[in-house]
Write an enzyme that holds these catalytic residues in place. Structure first.
Site, PDB file in Angstrom:
ATOM      1  N   LYS C  76      37.131  37.051  36.535  1.00  0.00           N
ATOM      2  CA  LYS C  76      38.521  36.613  36.656  1.00  0.00           C
ATOM      3  C   LYS C  76      39.244  37.103  35.406  1.00  0.00           C
ATOM      4  CE  LYS C  76      41.181  32.356  37.435  1.00  0.00           C
ATOM      5  NZ  LYS C  76      41.078  30.920  37.715  1.00  0.00           N
ATOM      6  N   SER C 151      43.564  29.185  41.519  1.00  0.00           N
ATOM      7  CA  SER C 151      44.050  30.405  40.928  1.00  0.00           C
ATOM      8  C   SER C 151      43.045  31.551  40.944  1.00  0.00           C
ATOM      9  CB  SER C 151      44.484  30.148  39.485  1.00  0.00           C
ATOM     10  OG  SER C 151      43.416  29.649  38.734  1.00  0.00           O
ATOM     11  N   SER C 175      40.602  25.360  41.042  1.00  0.00           N
ATOM     12  CA  SER C 175      40.801  26.806  41.189  1.00  0.00           C
ATOM     13  C   SER C 175      39.577  27.634  41.513  1.00  0.00           C
ATOM     14  CB  SER C 175      41.460  27.364  39.918  1.00  0.00           C
ATOM     15  OG  SER C 175      42.771  26.850  39.821  1.00  0.00           O
TER      16      SER C 175
END
Lengths: 95, 481, 483
Positions: C76, C151, C175
């Site tokens: 990420k 996210s 997330s």
């Protein structure tokens, strides 16, 4: 707890966020919506409750007093927007 | 209108740790810009702080030395504001739960009385970097070497009532932190910085007047002048019908006045909250006890002991105990020569003046305590006179060796053999027969000066080595003749 | 090769069925071919990946072994990767080449993992749909008109589309778990303090935790093993030994007491998801688990408390983005204030600016007690609820989300609409508990997940329960059409 334009301008200044006049109404509306959600908390009676800052309630570990870092100015300043003679440059500040 | 002055001081002391409070960068002063600024000090994305144990120990030492409550559960908080020398946009400090709570420090005023000044709290925080405004046109240069240096901010109660009291308090704090070895107290380098809060109120009024803060005053002299000029400003302002506005001011030593700071005029909402990257600091009782055991003898106790053990006057004790290094030096000399008053005199006067002349601190004294002690021993055992000692002292200061070596090399041994002295005296009297007659004919009042003449001649003839006491006695008896 | 799970890849590499380089090249080609449909990558690092793969192959040739040696993954884009752009999905860091590696990255690199690139995300981790990225929205491979969740939307989409076997993510309010549920993946958020946050660009410091998105529990266990552990550089990192997560995957669930909180099944939950969750409960019962009803009375306040605490911490964490030492700087600032205000207004997207303002407000003079302090007190009430529940049960089960993945753009009118979808996941972050989401079926062709929560440091138990569940169900084996 509805925010007015002057409240939002004050907060934006505290956070150093430039506000766009055109966006301002939408921003105010969105913030008030969020604060509306958040205000639900007021219904809860929390008298006598200790705030929980860290989930696991451990205590701070201490570090030995030793110099472990070496000079890496060149590497770190390679990504800086404005540098001169090893100093970071910002528009002149008057005290 | 009788005015009473109310002063409170916030003193920032840089703790003498090797590394910074939350990172492993060096704290050495004076390095090239940004060569001691690590990822953590630069506030890079993703970095995290880890607390330096020595900063904690030093803070606790200070707390114990001022008899304060120690915050055994203390918490770091973020003080949020934007300024280029503050890389994260917040300073890690302590707010509601500081590491040191209420304590006190006694100061000695000019008239000798002792006043107790309250300390509200002392807390740990990180120092900011430095802004350099002069070197770039239109820009300011930021050096973050200093960012992250540990500070202990010491906040006094508003207990001081004059600029002199304030200076006495700062000096006492300065001496204490140096005694404890937690701060070098170098005000020129910014190791110790003082913010002065000053207000006035009509005598007898209980409520405080509006105060102004004079930031970053960096010498004892400037502290006194800054406070006095601020007091004068406030009195004049009010007596002219105006009101004191709470503001932050800077002292300008060239103009000897304070002026309002531009950037600090807007009230800052610091939005303090506990720093979520740090956990509460827990100080166990056992740590308190082991730290307490390492406290050195503090100035008040040392002054007391110098008076009781060595019979020194309060004044002398206070001068000799004014720094740990000076006190240790003095005690070493006493141990060496066994005469505290003699040692006190030499350390304060002769050595003091030498250090002054050379512009060095006692730690860099060209004459060591052992050397001085050794020399004083030779005065006590009559090997040399006090006068000769001054020559020996000078020679030691010039690196010519120890007292014994110099005395030997220069043949400075005092002459104490009465026979030898008598011989010299006889020669002097014989060479000055006319003066001898005049002396014997003169009355008491005039004899003093004439006697001195013979003494002078005797000393000259003996190259200063004749024991002055014996010269006096023998000369008296010969002249009585 | 792209169909292989992480565990299968590890075995394949060990058995020399293929090399890390081959595998890497295959996936890089697949990414180039398919990712334009998804937009799951912000930066692909082909040269770096191939170099790492070759190094891993050389290490293996030298006799080294290790479950992660040569396995391909991506991070990420809020994990700092030295010399590689680390953008946090933001224009503010579009030009930020991280000067160091996050601990998570360094550990996985040391274990020989191969980084294929940096994955798309909601800007600074603020979002539940990956629509708040400077680099554009990410599409759900199960239905390209729908969001993948956020996210960690890029991580989820990439793994779900079999562009990668596994990816790192972070979870502050859900997330990892929510996008896992939306894309038919297994996602785990460990106990707060289990994985180091050094180099993990902070959103909400007391809530953020790094974790894994993978196709099944076995794969999660393998990657988590390489990530977990005490880090002295992180003061909030807990010095707790890391057990062997893979070793206990096969443990029996006989007697496992699972609590089902009634508050999680109220109005607002799509009844079809409730049905799927009920089916998963039955499956677990068949495996020997004992189901007990429990109550978590304060969970209703969780969203409100979260949307004070997270923005408050974020408002402070994001103050360092000021155009001075790194990142975006506006053109021709006329003075210092202009530098700050324009760099930040131009560098941050609207959701980030909103949350910064909410956070600054919640901490400001006069509001701190009513907002921030009140929220931290509610946080304690929520933790207390869990501690009480865990006296009677070993694990808690609930739906992961009240609804399946919504259409792109559907929740843009009012930010609060998206916030309300976090209701089931947020409590675990507030209490710091480990949580996992696993596939439980489909609604309208879109995946839905079921969530398991456990007491502190019981990630092994979560993975075990999920693994056993995945032995008797096959939801997790399904792949989206076209990928």
């Amino acid at each position: 707890m509805a925010l007015e334009r002057c409240d939002v301008e004050k907060i934006a200044h505290l956070a150093r966020l430039g506000l766009n006049d055109a966006d301002l109404p939408r921003t105010i509306e969105a913030l008030n919506s969020i604060l509306g959600l958040v205000d639900q908390m007021q219904a809860v009676d929390t008298r006598g409750i200790e705030p929980l800052a860290h989930p696991l309630e451990a205590s701070q570990r201490l570090r030995a007093d030793q110099v472990t870092e070496r000079n890496q100015r060149d590497a770190y300043q390679a990504i800086a927007p404005a540098v001169e003679n090893g100093l970071y440059l910002v528009p002149k500040v008057i005290e | 209108m009788q005015w009473e002055v109310v002063i409170g001081l916030e003193i920032h002391t840089q703790l003498a740790t090797q590394s910074k409070i939350f990172s492993g960068s060096s704290t050495t002063f004076g390095s090239e810009p940004n060569t001691q600024a690590s990822l953590v000090d630069l506030g890079m994305p993703g970095v995290l702080p880890v607390l330096n144990q020595e900063a904690v120990r030093m803070a606790v030492m200070f707390g114990l030395a001022i008899d304060a409550e120690i915050g055994q559960h203390n918490v770091f908080a973020r003080k949020n504001y934007f300024y280029p020398d503050l890389p994260k946009g917040y300073q890690i400090s302590q707010m509601e739960l500081p590491i040191v709570g209420k304590g006190h420090l006694d100061i000695t005023l000019e008239d000798g009385t002792v006043k107790r000044i309250g300390v509200t709290r002392a807390h740990l925080e990180e120092d900011a970097g430095k802004s350099l405004h002069e070197d770039f046109s239109g820009s300011t240069g930021i050096d973050l070497n200093r960012a992250g240096t540990p500070l202990l901010e010491i906040v006094s109660e508003p207990d001081m009532r004059s600029a002199k009291e304030a200076v006495a308090y700062v000096k006492a704090i300065h001496a204490l932190v140096r005694y404890l070895g937690i701060c070098d107290g170098n005000m020129a380098e910014g190791s110790l910085r003082c913010d002065c809060n000053v207000s006035i109120r009509p005598k007898g009024q209980v409520e405080f007047g509006t105060r102004c803060e004079i930031k970053n005053v960096n010498s004892f002299r400037f502290i006194e002048r800054a406070i006095n000029s601020e007091i004068a400003r406030q009195i004049e302002l009010i007596e002219d019908g105006g009101k004191v506005i709470q503001q932050t001011r800077l002292y300008d030593p060239n103009k000897d006045e304070t002026r309002a700071m531009r950037s600090k005029e807007e009230a800052n909402d610091y939005r303090y909250f506990p720093d979520p990257d740090l956990l509460p600091v827990v100080i166990e009782d056992s740590f308190l006890e082991t730290t307490r055991a390492t406290l050195p003898e503090l100035p008040p106790a040392k002054r007391e002991r110098f008076q009781s053990e060595f019979g020194l006057s309060a004044y002398d004790a206070s001068v000799l105990a004014s720094s740990r290094e000076q006190a240790d030096f003095f005690e070493q000399v006493v141990a060496s020569c066994g005469d505290a008053k003699l040692a006190a005199n030499w350390v304060m006067v002769e050595l003091g003046s030498l250090l002054n002349k050379q512009g060095v601190e006692i730690e860099e004294s060209p004459v060591s305590a052992a050397q001085l002690g050794g020399m004083l021993k030779r005065i006590k055992d009559n090997t040399i006179s006090g006068k000769i000692a001054k020559m020996v002292f000078e020679a030691m200061a010039n690196g010519e060796g120890d007292a014994d070596q110099i005395i030997e090399a220069r043949g400075l041994k005092q002459v104490t053999d009465s026979g030898a002295i008598e011989k010299v005296l006889d020669e002097v009297l014989a060479a000055n027969a006319e003066q001898v007659e005049q002396y014997r004919a003169a009355d008491e009042a005039k004899r003093g000066k004439m006697f001195g003449f013979f003494v002078g001649q005797a000393m000259k003839a003996s190259k200063g080595k004749a024991n002055p006491q014996q010269v006096n006695e023998l000369l008296k008896s010969k002249l009585a003749g | 090769m792209h169909q292989l799970t992480l565990a299968e890849i590890a075995r394949g590499l060990a058995d020399k069925k293929f090399s890390a380089e081959e595998l890497t090249r295959t996936l890089l080609a697949r990414i180039a071919h398919l990712d334009p449909q998804l937009n799951s990558f912000i930066t692909v690092t082909p040269e770096h990946a191939i170099a790492q793969a070759q190094a891993a192959d050389a290490r293996r040739a030298n006799g080294e072994s290790g479950a992660l040696l040569g396995v391909p993954l991506a991070h990420k884009d809020l994990f700092c990767t030295q010399g590689i752009r680390t953008s946090c999905g933001s224009k503010m860091l579009d030009n930020f080449q991280a000067p160091y590696d996050a601990t998570v990255v360094a550990k996985l690199n040391a274990a020989g993992a191969v980084t294929l690139g940096k994955l798309n995300m909601d800007e600074f981790a603020m979002g539940s749909a990956n629509e708040n990225s400077h680099y554009g929205a990410v599409k759900n491979p199960w239905n390209l008109a729908h969001v993948p969740g956020g996210s960690s939307g890029g991580s989820a989409a990439a793994v779900a589309a079999r562009l990668l076997p596994v990816a790192t993510g972070t979870d502050t309010g859900g997330s990892i778990r929510q996008p896992a549920a939306f894309t038919n993946l297994t996602g785990i958020k460990p106990t707060y303090g289990r994985v180091s946050r050094w180099g993990m660009i902070a959103y909400a410091s007391s809530l953020d935790q790094a974790g894994v998105l993978a196709r099944n529990a076995e794969d999660c266990a393998l990657l988590l093993q390489g990530m977990a552990g005490f880090d002295p550089q992180d003061s909030t990192s807990i010095d707790e030994p890391v057990p062997d997560y893979s070793a206990t995957l096969g443990d029996s669930l006989q007697g496992l007491r699972i609590g089902v909180p009634k508050e999680y099944f109220g109005a607002g939950l799509d009844p079809r998801i409730a049905e799927r969750v009920q089916a998963s409960i039955e499956a677990l019962e068949k495996l020997g688990a004992v189901i007990k009803p429990i109550s978590l009375p304060n969970m209703q306040q969780a969203i409100a408390a979260y949307y004070v605490i997270a923005p408050a911490e974020a408002s402070s964490n994001l103050s360092r983005f000021d155009g001075v030492r790194f990142g975006y700087r506006c053109e021709n600032p006329k003075d210092l204030t202009d530098l700050y205000k324009r760099s930040r207004a131009e560098g941050f997207g609207p959701e980030v600016q909103r949350r910064i303002m909410v956070g600054a407000y919640a901490l400001s003079a006069g509001y701190y007690d009513a907002y921030y302090l009140q929220a931290q007190k509610i946080r304690r009430l929520i933790k207390n609820d869990f501690m009480a529940a865990f006296e009677d049960v070993d694990m808690i089960l609930s739906p992961t989300t009240p609804n399946p993945a919504w259409k792109l753009g559907a929740k843009n009118a009012d930010p609060v609409a998206a916030y309300l979808e976090d209701i089931y996941t947020i409590t675990a972050n507030l209490a710091g508990l480990p949580g996992l989401s696993m596939p439980a079926g489909f609604v309208d062709g879109l995946p839905v997940g079921v969530q398991l929560l456990a007491p502190y440091f019981q990630e092994g138990r979560l993975l075990n329960a999920a693994h056993q569940y995945q032995q008797v169900t096959d939801w997790h084996t399904r792949a989206p059409e076209g990928f």
